[in-house]
Design an enzyme around this catalytic site. Sequence first.
Site, PDB file in Angstrom:
ATOM      1  N   ASP A  77       1.018  -1.217   0.164  1.00  0.00           N
ATOM      2  CA  ASP A  77      -0.094   0.002   0.031  1.00  0.00           C
ATOM      3  C   ASP A  77       0.910   1.444  -0.063  1.00  0.00           C
ATOM      4  OD1 ASP A  77      -2.596  -1.203   0.315  1.00  0.00           O
ATOM      5  OD2 ASP A  77      -1.846  -2.031   2.268  1.00  0.00           O
ATOM      6  N   ASP A  79       0.627   5.404   1.208  1.00  0.00           N
ATOM      7  CA  ASP A  79      -0.089   6.091   1.881  1.00  0.00           C
ATOM      8  C   ASP A  79       0.723   7.674   1.451  1.00  0.00           C
ATOM      9  OD1 ASP A  79      -1.693   4.373   2.940  1.00  0.00           O
ATOM     10  OD2 ASP A  79      -0.380   4.124   4.742  1.00  0.00           O
ATOM     11  N   ASP A 177       4.431   6.025  15.355  1.00  0.00           N
ATOM     12  CA  ASP A 177       5.071   4.963  16.348  1.00  0.00           C
ATOM     13  C   ASP A 177       6.407   4.749  16.214  1.00  0.00           C
ATOM     14  OD1 ASP A 177       4.711   3.625  14.091  1.00  0.00           O
ATOM     15  OD2 ASP A 177       3.030   2.408  14.763  1.00  0.00           O
TER      16      ASP A 177
END
Length: 511
Positions: A77, A79, A177
């Site tokens: 994916d 982003d 994170d």
Amino acid sequence: MIKKFINRLLGKGAAPGAPAVPLGKRVEVGVAEHGIDQNLLDDYAVRVVRTLKEAGHEAYIVGGAVRDLLVGLRPKDFDVATNATPEQVKALFRRAFIIGRRFRIVHVIFGRGRDHEVIEVSTFRALLDSAAADQVSGNEKTSKQELSGKAHVVDASGRVLRDNVWGPQIEDAARRDFTVNALYYDPTEQIVVDYHHGFQDARKRVLRMIGDPAARYREDPVRIIRVVRFAAKLGFAVEPKTQAPIKEMAALLANVPASRMFDEMIKLLQTGHALKSLDELRKQGLARGVFPILDALLNPTQRHEARERFVNLALADTDRRVAEGLAVAPSFMLACLLWHEVVERWNAAQAAGEASFPALQQAVDAVFDARIGDISGRGKLAADMREIWLMQPRFERRSGNTPRSLVEQPRYRAAYDFLRLRADAGEVPGELAEWWEDFALGDDDERVALLKAVREQQPPRRVVAPRPSTPDADEPASAEPGETAAPRKRRRRRRKPAGAAPEGAAADSPD
């Protein structure tokens, strides 16, 4: 006030109430150093970045895609992160939709049907302290009214329920994170932007939390599962300070919505490294109490050799399909994980006197309710898993029209693949799976031959001679020896019209 705002942009300070998370310092890494292969980029993601930049906004490919590109993997994916608001992003693309409550993002869609692709675009978010956020006592479901209209909300344990306060890129990087996920790549300029030494950690293959790990796990306990997933998928070592609080913080996962935990478990098992993921869960002390579906499988006190053999074959097959770019259905994988529990309940119901097929139906319902529960997409998932399980006894019946009707079922292929795994695990004869494969692929003549071969292999049916019956008085005498007696005709009793008097009784006459 203006001075504080400028200091925040330059990374020299933090907003009032900001947590003790380092903002870092912007470092740009050129193409000569990062060496990202342009052939691994997604054309649609590049188009989104270019469109946003041409409209005067900042825009970068972000997060896991950059991490994977740096280690030479093609990201699954892509982003994009930008300083444009969701409304500004939506206005630039013909097919774009704002979604989400916890995090408002934009899905930009290209293509149609099965070949469509979604590029997820998020706005840079501000780094805020949980102590400065609005707090609710419940969760996403129980506190809907309190959450309405608020941009930054946490629950009683500090878990973030809403995070929609926009900010500069330097703060957006700090609130991510892991250092390797806080990387930004501009495909038009071919530079990587790094604030937290994520580029170096990617090169060293180390997974390191930004800021205090315990505090970051408290903000979002699902980060614990992400540690497991990335360590298994990428083969990264978990930095000791990042690993230390995991077992203590694992109890916070109980506060995460079941649907989100279910999604994380599916991701864990569909990375192409499912077996390594299970090993990593054991390694991090998360073998029990995290995922109900995996509890029995990971619990060392409930070892079941046949189940482990079957599940290991199923997960290895899943890893192979992911590596080959083939589709992987969650329903099939879950049906494999829970099959032996279904069998145990099925056998118990039959031992209690229930017929075979109703017993199987009861077992399926009980296992699904106990292990899956109330999650998004439950109906479709239940239907697919139920068909796979309920078809298994039908594979034992290879006579009449059953085989032809079975191979025409929409879920036949999934059910057959399940049977094939059972054969590989030694649960059913391998010849049974081979017969069904031949039957499904054969023409009419080959199917007739296969059915004939099954009939010939079956023992002859025992024919029970009819017992002699005593002839009635109104029956013809028995046939002479050598003759076949005519079948006895059953008399049909004539129904009397309504209101008729019984036989032998006089009808009432009028006075």
